[in-house]
Write a protein that holds these residues in place. Sequence first.
Motif, PDB file in Angstrom:
ATOM      1  N   GLY A 182      -4.266   2.306  -5.370  1.00 49.88           N
ATOM      2  CA  GLY A 182      -3.286   2.380  -4.308  1.00 49.88           C
ATOM      3  C   GLY A 182      -1.942   2.944  -4.709  1.00 49.88           C
ATOM      4  N   SER A 194      -3.708  -1.010  -8.129  1.00 49.40           N
ATOM      5  CA  SER A 194      -3.660  -1.573  -6.787  1.00 49.40           C
ATOM      6  C   SER A 194      -3.112  -2.993  -6.857  1.00 49.40           C
ATOM      7  CB  SER A 194      -5.056  -1.594  -6.160  1.00 49.40           C
ATOM      8  OG  SER A 194      -5.550  -0.280  -5.976  1.00 49.40           O
ATOM      9  N   GLN A 240       0.837  -1.194   0.000  1.00 52.13           N
ATOM     10  CA  GLN A 240       0.000   0.000   0.000  1.00 52.13           C
ATOM     11  C   GLN A 240       0.874   1.247   0.000  1.00 52.13           C
ATOM     12  OE1 GLN A 240      -2.288  -0.586   3.563  1.00 52.13           O
ATOM     13  NE2 GLN A 240      -3.757  -1.949   2.579  1.00 52.13           N
TER      14      GLN A 240
END
Length: 400
Positions: A308, A327, A262
């Motif tokens: 992300g 992400s 992340q």
Amino acid sequence: MRIKTTKNTKTWKRASVITLVLTLLWGMGQAHTLPDASAAPSTATCGTGDHGLTSELKKGSGVEEQQLQFTDINFLNQTTGRAAGKGFLIGTSNAGCTWQPIYTGQWQFEQLNFPNNVTGYALAGVKGSSLTYLIRTDDGGSHWKRLSTPGVPPFKRIDFSDKNNGYGYSYNGAYRTADGGVTWSKITTPANTRAAAFTTDKLGYAVVVVPGTGYKIEKTSNGGKSWNTALQVKSGTWNGADVYANGSQVWAILYGDAGMSQQSYSLYASGDQGESWRQVFAQSTAGAGPAPGANQDGKGTGPANPGGHPGNMALIGNQTAYLSAGSPAADKVGIGRSFDAGSTWKNIDLKAQGYSSRISFPTTKIGWLVVTSENRPAVYETTDGGITWSAKISFRSEQN
């Protein structure tokens, strides 16, 4: 029996000869400049899947044993553009209906920048090395030459307005060229600069790290001779930044910490050349912590981010902006957009598998996106400002 030669027969023969000559020239490696499809509508039938290019692109690319992977895209207009990957470059002149191979070889492209249909620049590496080089083509992308840049650190982004004039941005500074990348002059930027962008030789912006405090966005109106602080953002961590500018628009991506696949980051926008700013969003995560500019609870204003990990931004005119993202943990990509210089923001989930993406928007509503994916690397097109997307070429995983 003698056959009478008519005018139509002669015309047909001349057309056949011309077609044969052009076909031979293409096969002999002539310049792969892509014709402007707007001049003559294409009659080709739109293909699907990989357009039959998988085996051809792997020949001599240096990545024969690897999955073909898209890394960047660059469109000159609504119909003509190129998509790059690791060891290959392809192009279309009919809005992705058909694609042609342009280059296979050692270069693993990271960023494309074609100011016209003949001369282009790219940042690229080679297999087995972490170094990035500046390379140039003068035949539409068929052949590339490495440009020597002694004393200049590796660029992380390039931006050419024409075949001669452009900017190169390193991780801590900015450089300008007026001779097609042969020589570069350093632009004075503030200490601890982590990103910069110039819209003219005089007007530019820089994101500066202030240890123990956070970030500053600074502005120059005299080509770097002096800088003034336009915005200050508090942050306990500072892991780099990106800044984009076009017309009166300025956008800054400020990175916080990273962890558990992340990335925390914030997006700031100005619609008046950096005079006033708004936080579009601040995306904090459990694995990466608070985003720059987030409040005490680790929350920011605005909607969630489009993904992300940010890809790149495309700015059109003084109002329209797009941000691509991916992400890795969720294995999906998305984009965010604004039609009013950041006053409002909308995120769009492409519902496509992938862990990163990059975009190119030649107009306000027509745009292109490449998806890097383990299973289905692909190129997508939108004609309605990102609401809907259609795949134009894709490479299936060899395990599927």
